[in-house]
Design an enzyme around this catalytic site. Structure first.
Site, PDB file in Angstrom:
ATOM      1  N   CYS A  55       0.801  -1.225   0.000  1.00  0.00           N
ATOM      2  CA  CYS A  55       0.000   0.000   0.000  1.00  0.00           C
ATOM      3  C   CYS A  55       0.832   1.271   0.000  1.00  0.00           C
ATOM      4  O   CYS A  55       0.264   2.363   0.053  1.00  0.00           O
ATOM      5  CB  CYS A  55      -0.975  -0.035   1.159  1.00  0.00           C
ATOM      6  SG  CYS A  55      -2.119  -1.414   0.971  1.00  0.00           S
ATOM      7  N   PHE A  67       1.441  -3.108   4.028  1.00  0.00           N
ATOM      8  CA  PHE A  67       1.753  -4.481   4.438  1.00  0.00           C
ATOM      9  C   PHE A  67       3.199  -4.778   4.018  1.00  0.00           C
ATOM     10  O   PHE A  67       3.623  -4.440   2.916  1.00  0.00           O
ATOM     11  CB  PHE A  67       0.823  -5.480   3.742  1.00  0.00           C
ATOM     12  CG  PHE A  67      -0.535  -5.607   4.377  1.00  0.00           C
ATOM     13  CD1 PHE A  67      -0.972  -4.695   5.331  1.00  0.00           C
ATOM     14  CD2 PHE A  67      -1.382  -6.653   4.032  1.00  0.00           C
ATOM     15  CE1 PHE A  67      -2.219  -4.817   5.914  1.00  0.00           C
ATOM     16  CE2 PHE A  67      -2.638  -6.790   4.612  1.00  0.00           C
ATOM     17  CZ  PHE A  67      -3.059  -5.869   5.543  1.00  0.00           C
ATOM     18  N   HIS A  77      -9.855   2.904   0.293  1.00  0.00           N
ATOM     19  CA  HIS A  77      -8.440   2.551   0.277  1.00  0.00           C
ATOM     20  C   HIS A  77      -8.173   1.649  -0.920  1.00  0.00           C
ATOM     21  O   HIS A  77      -8.475   0.458  -0.896  1.00  0.00           O
ATOM     22  CB  HIS A  77      -8.089   1.836   1.583  1.00  0.00           C
ATOM     23  CG  HIS A  77      -6.621   1.545   1.743  1.00  0.00           C
ATOM     24  ND1 HIS A  77      -5.684   1.843   0.780  1.00  0.00           N
ATOM     25  CD2 HIS A  77      -5.934   0.984   2.770  1.00  0.00           C
ATOM     26  CE1 HIS A  77      -4.488   1.461   1.200  1.00  0.00           C
ATOM     27  NE2 HIS A  77      -4.617   0.938   2.402  1.00  0.00           N
ATOM     28  N   HIS A 122      -2.322   8.878   5.820  1.00  0.00           N
ATOM     29  CA  HIS A 122      -2.698   7.546   5.319  1.00  0.00           C
ATOM     30  C   HIS A 122      -4.130   7.263   5.779  1.00  0.00           C
ATOM     31  O   HIS A 122      -4.946   6.776   5.015  1.00  0.00           O
ATOM     32  CB  HIS A 122      -1.716   6.506   5.856  1.00  0.00           C
ATOM     33  CG  HIS A 122      -1.935   5.125   5.327  1.00  0.00           C
ATOM     34  ND1 HIS A 122      -1.796   4.816   3.995  1.00  0.00           N
ATOM     35  CD2 HIS A 122      -2.307   3.977   5.949  1.00  0.00           C
ATOM     36  CE1 HIS A 122      -2.059   3.519   3.826  1.00  0.00           C
ATOM     37  NE2 HIS A 122      -2.373   2.996   4.981  1.00  0.00           N
ATOM     38  N   GLU A 165      -0.097   6.628  13.066  1.00  0.00           N
ATOM     39  CA  GLU A 165       0.419   7.787  12.333  1.00  0.00           C
ATOM     40  C   GLU A 165       0.221   9.078  13.085  1.00  0.00           C
ATOM     41  O   GLU A 165       1.018  10.013  12.926  1.00  0.00           O
ATOM     42  CB  GLU A 165      -0.108   7.851  10.901  1.00  0.00           C
ATOM     43  CG  GLU A 165      -1.552   8.138  10.742  1.00  0.00           C
ATOM     44  CD  GLU A 165      -1.888   8.263   9.261  1.00  0.00           C
ATOM     45  OE1 GLU A 165      -1.066   8.787   8.501  1.00  0.00           O
ATOM     46  OE2 GLU A 165      -2.970   7.830   8.871  1.00  0.00           O
ATOM     47  N   LYS A 218      -9.346   8.913   2.347  1.00  0.00           N
ATOM     48  CA  LYS A 218      -9.901   7.555   2.324  1.00  0.00           C
ATOM     49  C   LYS A 218     -11.307   7.531   2.911  1.00  0.00           C
ATOM     50  O   LYS A 218     -12.080   6.615   2.651  1.00  0.00           O
ATOM     51  CB  LYS A 218      -8.992   6.589   3.087  1.00  0.00           C
ATOM     52  CG  LYS A 218      -7.655   6.328   2.390  1.00  0.00           C
ATOM     53  CD  LYS A 218      -6.890   5.195   3.053  1.00  0.00           C
ATOM     54  CE  LYS A 218      -5.528   4.980   2.415  1.00  0.00           C
ATOM     55  NZ  LYS A 218      -4.541   6.029   2.754  1.00  0.00           N
TER      56      LYS A 218
END
Lengths: 84, 403, 424
Positions: C170, C406, C347, C310, C321, C342
């Protein structure tokens, strides 16, 4: 349907591998999965296999209630006996 | 900054470990065998370069085995070997100065086929938790970074076969940006029914049923290639860093690199491999005359061979440089192919032996290259050019120089 | 050392809620969400049944019948974005210096839809392990190797320089643009078509996120399902789409009188080496990536005017974050608006990093920061200014955008208006 026993659980755990320093045949019932080398992903994998084998569905908060093998057995067997 | 190679790890059909592989290559021992990972008898291609005697349970940490695909098992093991070979103990190095960049081509194909079969035969809940981290192309890089606490920049380049050279150049960029030690290279393992079927669709696999004849690059009868699995990992290190920790003789230097991309089919524009070769030589600041050996991409498909031979003879002159194609012994390894070629080239420099393709092949007289054939050629080798091409038009060229 | 400056001179976006930059920006600034019940496949029985889908008709977007047949949906997105970005930049493929033009496309899961659709046929609905190769379509191998996405983008613009497919989960969308910028910095290319694409709304991808409970089970209320930084967030909402940019060396862009959206002033990536999917609450490695990016850009925390987070809406990520912003920016973290698009466009795995670059660049250009939709009740552990519900007029000279993927990957990118570096 038959309950989930410790031997069956161990068999499932073994499919996720066994950490080098861990003996699954020792006293593990109350040892947290994390200490046995199984991270959250491994516990989800174990849960998934139990779900498949016993045709049950674990809730989203199952991780909170299945921190040790004993908790996993209790949680799963609750579902199995109620047929959830 | 000079980028040197201080460790290598091989997990290939020709052997596990660089020496086993190199011995097989020098002896010309082919690793092409009937496919054994599944029943391939019903498929039009039934031979491949499989890795024999690789038992993941023995070579990969137990908890990692079910989490990852065969492709990552192979890559993980190759990385372990390369780190050990380099004498690098990651625990002793600054975490942000260690990086990982690997090539991927098909990802965790066999694992993915198993999970997708569960999905379509048993339903969505049958898909396991590990599919989320096993199939995707970044699985190997991530697992290697985690295993060794490597917290510097991590990357994955998926340029099919060419990516195996692109990642070595990327490792050199990472060193230029401040990393000190980079784990690089790549593996692939797509010998499962769906993986083979997908490969068949490219039309590039050889359907010649005789394994001794099936994969013969640069011959008039070239009918395509056979696939293989595995590859290699390399430790790319800042030369000053390597010297400071007592490395006396690195295997070689990543001295030059360039990449180009071919125009679309039927565009009428010329192919670009030659430009990649010229660019890599310029980057290494050498002339064509200084190159001792070329490791060819050697796809074994008539048109691709012709284009590669034309590029080589345009740069080096007709029959101007010895050309090696050891991949005929392993099959084409995709993301693992070029890293393995680079490691083989480093052995060729170390021992002064250029590996040969089997004797008795009639070479295509239209292709004016000096393909080393029959017996390995003994000669001093200080500079090697390695070529790789990726499906769809990728070209990469890498110059290796003896330390 | 980086001596050449890299600027963005063209943008192409295919995102949930609309095709093209105009529709994309209208959605973001309206605070409306494009999340809905999954229509791309029958999601009955799946745990998470919501997604942010693109209303995308490839023929209407100019793809030919053969292109449509050959290309996976992710490739179709990328090609449409490539063409749009070029048109936006005022360049035509014929004007591009082919040898000096590169391509860098990111994707987390490649051509997964095509792979699954063909698998279903070859295996006859999952019945055959030994799949029937006689049913293989000619472009099946092109689905297996994600490099195809970069190939199609290269063909769409006629690039013959360095071409790459970057696949770091991602963070692919940030990493691919960072790689593209690097190719110009180091002199390997003068123009790079860079961006990312993913089309993962398919049974296998949904099932794999179901299995790890990463996606939200909030199915009854799709428009409000993606809830970054909200106390009641329950996971991310899968999305799809693409964004592609024309990157040029500054001198070249100026010489041809190009419209310059922004400069890529900083980029860095680090890894947590902790867990393939899990994140530690301290955000340590993301903070390090942000610090390194600032250092390279010679930009101080005080210079950052907007953070495009993110903000995936998982329990772990949003705390992770938030901690990373505090660790890297100090008190500035509390002053600067932070938002997660998002909440509106979902996402889209590897693509979202590029889509978020587009949002960040437009925030600089338009002086508006998009909001975080659905942020009704902030998580007490997420205590920054997340711009809830409503877009805000705000002068942005430098935007920070970050990603987490990931594999443990953490990436930070800084985008600035030209005057920031000119003044430095």
């Amino acid at each position: 349907m038959a309950d989930l026993g410790l031997d069956e659980l161990k068999k499932i755990m073994r499919t996720c591998g066994v950490a080098e320093s861990v003996d699954l045949d020792g006293e593990i019932l109350d040892v947290p999965f994390e200490q046995l080398g199984y991270d959250s992903l491994a516990v989800l994998e174990i849960q998934g296999q139990i779900e498949q084998e016993f045709a049950v569905a674990m809730s989203d908060d199952a991780l909170e209630h299945t921190k040790t093998p004993r908790q996993m057995l209790d949680f799963a067997n609750d579902l199995i006996t109620t047929g959830a | 900054m000079t980028a040197v190679i201080t460790g290598v790890g091989v997990v290939a059909p020709t052997g596990i470990g660089v020496e086993e592989h190199w011995t097989a290559v020098v002896n010309g021992d082919t690793a092409i065998r009937p496919i054994s990972r599944f029943d391939a008898s019903g498929y039009p291609v039934r031979h491949a370069g499989e890795i024999r005697e690789f038992d993941a349970a023995e070579r990969v940490p137990s908890l990692l085995v079910p989490q990852t695909d065969h492709w990552t098992h192979l890559g993980f093991q190759a990385a372990e070997m390369a780190l050990a070979d380099a004498g690098v103990d990651p625990a002793e190095l600054p975490e942000y100065e260690m990086a990982v960049v690997t090539a991927a081509s098909s990802g965790g194909t066999e694992f993915g086929q198993k999970e997708i079969q569960k999905l379509w035969s048993k339903g969505s809940r049958a898909v396991g938790a590990y599919q989320s981290i096993a199939w995707f192309y970044a699985a190997s890089t991530g697992q290697i970074s985690i295993r060794h606490g490597m917290r510097g920049p991590c990357g994955v380049i998926a340029n099919e076969q060419a990516g195996g050279l692109d990642v070595l150049a990327q490792a050199r960029r990472m060193l230029r940006n401040g990393a000190k030690v980079v784990v690089s290279g790549g593996t692939d393992a797509s010998l499962c029914p769906y993986g083979l079927t997908a490969q068949l669709s490219s039309g590039l696999l050889s359907r010649d049923p005789d394994p001794a004849r099936a994969f013969r690059p640069f011959t008039p009868g070239a009918a395509g290639y056979l696939p293989g699995e595995g590859g290699g990992k390399l430790i790319i290190e800042d030369a000053a860093h390597a010297a400071a920790r007592g490395v006396r003789a690195p295997y070689g230097e990543v001295a030059g690199y360039a990449a180009t991309f071919d125009p679309p089919p039927r565009s009428g524009r010329p192919p670009t491999l030659r430009r990649a070769i010229d660019g890599a030589l310029a980057d290494a600041a050498i002339t064509a005359a200084e190159v001792d050996v070329v490791f060819a991409d050697a796809m074994g498909e008539a048109g691709a061979d012709l284009r590669e031979a034309a590029a080589i003879s345009a740069v080096f002159g007709p029959y101007g440089v010895p050309v090696a194609a050891p991949k005929v012994l392993t099959g084409r390894l995709y993301a693992g192919g070029a890293p393995l070629d680079v490691i083989t080239a480093l052995m060729c420099m170390r021992d002064g032996i250029v590996p040969a393709v089997p004797g008795g092949w009639e070479l295509d007289p239209e292709q004016h290259i000096d393909l080393v054939q029959g017996e390995p050629r003994r000669m001093p080798v200080r500079t090697v050019l390695v070529l790789a091409r990726g499906y769809g038009g990728f070209n990469a060229a890498l110059v290796l120089r003896a330390p | 050392m980086d001596t050449l400056r890299v600027v963005i001179t063209g943008i192409g976006v295919v995102a949930p809620g609309g095709i093209g930059t105009k529709a994309f920006w209208e959605l973001l600034t309206s605070g409306k969400t494009a999340t809905r019940a999954i229509s791309l496949f029958d999601a009955t029985g799946f745990r998470s049944r919501v997604a942010a889908e693109c209303d995308f008709d490839p023929a209407k977007e100019g793809l030919t019948p053969q292109e449509i047949r050959r290309m996976d949906r992710a490739a179709q997105f990328a090609v449409v974005c490539t063409r749009d970005a070029l048109a936006d930049s005022g360049l035509t493929p014929a004007e591009l210096p082919a040898h000096r033009t590169g391509v860098s496309i990111g994707s987390a899961v490649g051509c997964t839809m095509g792979l699954e659709e063909e698998y279903v046929v070859l295996s006859d609905g999952g019945r055959k392990w030994l799949v029937d190769s006689t049913y293989g379509v000619p472009h099946l191998y092109g689905y297996m190797v994600p490099s195809t996405l970069a190939v199609e983008a290269a063909w769409a613009c006629g690039a013959e320089g360095p071409v790459a497919l970057i696949s770091t989960g991602c963070t692919s969308g940030l990493d691919a643009v960072g790689h593209g910028a690097q190719l110009i910095h180091e002199g390997s290319a003068d123009v790079v078509i860079a961006g990312a694409t993913d089309a993962p709304i398919s049974p296998i991808t949904s099932a794999c996120f179901d299995a790890i409970r990463a996606t939200t089970p909030r199915n009854e209320d799709p428009e409000h399902a993606s809830r970054p930084f909200d106390r009641d967030r329950k996971g991310f909402v899968l999305g799809e789409g693409s964004a592609v940019f024309v990157l040029e060396e500054l001198g070249r862009a100026k010489a041809r009188g190009a419209h310059i959206y922004a400069e890529i002033t900083g980029f860095a990536t680090r890894s947590n080496a902790f867990h393939m999917t899990g994140l530690k609450p301290d955000g340590r490695e993301m903070a390090e990536a942000i610090r390194v990016a600032m250092d390279k850009a010679r930009i101080r925390p005080e210079d950052i005017d907007y953070i495009n987070a993110h903000g995936s809406g998982t329990k772990q990520n949003d705390r992770h974050e938030t901690a990373a912003f505090k660790a890297s920016l100090g008190h500035r973290a509390y002053e600067v608006p932070v938002s997660s698009i998002k909440s509106m466009v979902g996402h889209s795995l590897g693509a979202i990093g590029s889509i978020e670059i587009a949002a960040s660049v437009l925030s600089i250009e338009r002086g508006v920061v998009p909001p975080t939709a659905n942020l009704d009740t902030p998580d007490p552990e997420c205590d920054l200014d997340y711009v809830p519900h409503t877009a805000r007029e705000h002068r942005v000279r430098t935007a920070l955008t970050v990603g987490s993927g990931f594999g443990g990957f953490q990436t930070a990118m800084l985008l600035s208006s030209l005057d920031v570096r000119d003044a430095a």
